[in-house]
Scaffold this active site. Structure first.
Site, PDB file in Angstrom:
ATOM      1  N   CYS A   1       0.642  -1.130   0.192  1.00  0.00           N
ATOM      2  CA  CYS A   1      -0.035   0.058  -0.105  1.00  0.00           C
ATOM      3  C   CYS A   1       0.962   1.228   0.000  1.00  0.00           C
ATOM      4  O   CYS A   1       1.544   1.746  -0.961  1.00  0.00           O
ATOM      5  CB  CYS A   1      -0.918  -0.133   1.200  1.00  0.00           C
ATOM      6  SG  CYS A   1      -2.365   1.050   1.030  1.00  0.00           S
TER       7      CYS A   1
ATOM      8  N   HIS B   1      -3.488  -5.561   0.967  1.00  0.00           N
ATOM      9  CA  HIS B   1      -2.847  -5.939   2.061  1.00  0.00           C
ATOM     10  C   HIS B   1      -2.897  -7.379   2.079  1.00  0.00           C
ATOM     11  O   HIS B   1      -3.965  -8.158   2.636  1.00  0.00           O
ATOM     12  CB  HIS B   1      -3.585  -5.358   3.343  1.00  0.00           C
ATOM     13  CG  HIS B   1      -3.487  -3.892   3.404  1.00  0.00           C
ATOM     14  ND1 HIS B   1      -2.486  -3.256   4.313  1.00  0.00           N
ATOM     15  CD2 HIS B   1      -4.010  -2.902   2.700  1.00  0.00           C
ATOM     16  CE1 HIS B   1      -2.510  -2.078   4.054  1.00  0.00           C
ATOM     17  NE2 HIS B   1      -3.351  -1.595   3.281  1.00  0.00           N
TER      18      HIS B   1
ATOM     19  N   GLU C   1      -1.480  -9.103   4.376  1.00  0.00           N
ATOM     20  CA  GLU C   1      -1.295  -9.713   5.707  1.00  0.00           C
ATOM     21  C   GLU C   1      -2.591  -9.800   6.296  1.00  0.00           C
ATOM     22  O   GLU C   1      -2.595 -10.321   7.501  1.00  0.00           O
ATOM     23  CB  GLU C   1      -0.377  -8.738   6.508  1.00  0.00           C
ATOM     24  CG  GLU C   1      -1.247  -7.314   6.835  1.00  0.00           C
ATOM     25  CD  GLU C   1      -1.039  -6.360   5.618  1.00  0.00           C
ATOM     26  OE1 GLU C   1      -1.260  -5.105   5.729  1.00  0.00           O
ATOM     27  OE2 GLU C   1      -0.554  -6.682   4.559  1.00  0.00           O
TER      28      GLU C   1
END
Length: 184
Positions: free
Chosen positions: A73, A161, A163
């Site tokens: 990002c 993202h 994660e």
């Protein structure tokens, strides 16, 4: 053991990036973006997400450490700006599920996700011009540059993202980055 340092750009998911890396079997820690580049001892670097470019500290200097870098990002946006690309406001702000099309199935970071994957992303700001030497590797209906790579320079970025649990196959992105770091 492979060591990857996560540079904290003050994102709300930075701790999840560290956890995702630990879960794929690497030695990892989070360090402040104010850490001098000479103190970074790693086989790879992750530039975390974050709120804005005003708090990136020494992060631009980490791009010159001769280890692979993954920008997530804001981290990808920082790579783009530092290498001559451009970032602008997105038409679609806020976090949401996004269907991403992989446009380079040979890319070592996201190619294995081809042809499509579903991700969790924010598009308040996004890369609007890919820097020279980089290729766009993923796109979506809401963002032209969902991912980019410069394999020669070892610089990679994703707008989304990987994660967070909302991202399908996010762990695979980290596994691919670890493989990049181990082969560098």
């Amino acid at each position: 053991m492979t060591r990857i340092v996560v540079i904290d750009l003050h994102g709300q998911f930075t701790h999840l990036e560290r956890r995702a890396l630990r879960d794929v079997g690497v030695d990892t820690e989070i360090v402040s973006a104010d850490t001098p580049p000479a103190e970074i001892d790693a086989d790879g670097i992750v530039l975390s997400g974050g709120p804005d470019m005003d708090r990136v500290g020494n992060a631009p200097d980490y791009l010159d450490l001769d280890v692979p870098v993954l920008g997530i990002c804001l981290g990808m946006q920082l790579i783009a700006v530092e290498r001559g690309g451009a970032v602008g406001g997105g038409d679609y702000g806020g976090y949401a599920d996004v269907d991403v099309e992989i446009v380079d199935d040979e890319d070592p970071l996201v190619g294995s996700l081809a042809p499509k994957t579903r991700v969790w992303a924010s598009h308040a700001d996004e890369v609007v011009e890919v820097p020279e030497g980089f290729v766009r590797t993923a796109t979506s209906d809401v963002c032209d540059v969902e991912a980019m790579s410069n394999t020669e320079a070892g610089l990679y970025g994703v707008q989304w993202h990987p994660e967070v649990a909302h991202t399908e196959r996010g762990e695979e992105v980290f596994e691919n980055f670890v493989a990049i770091c181990e082969s560098a």
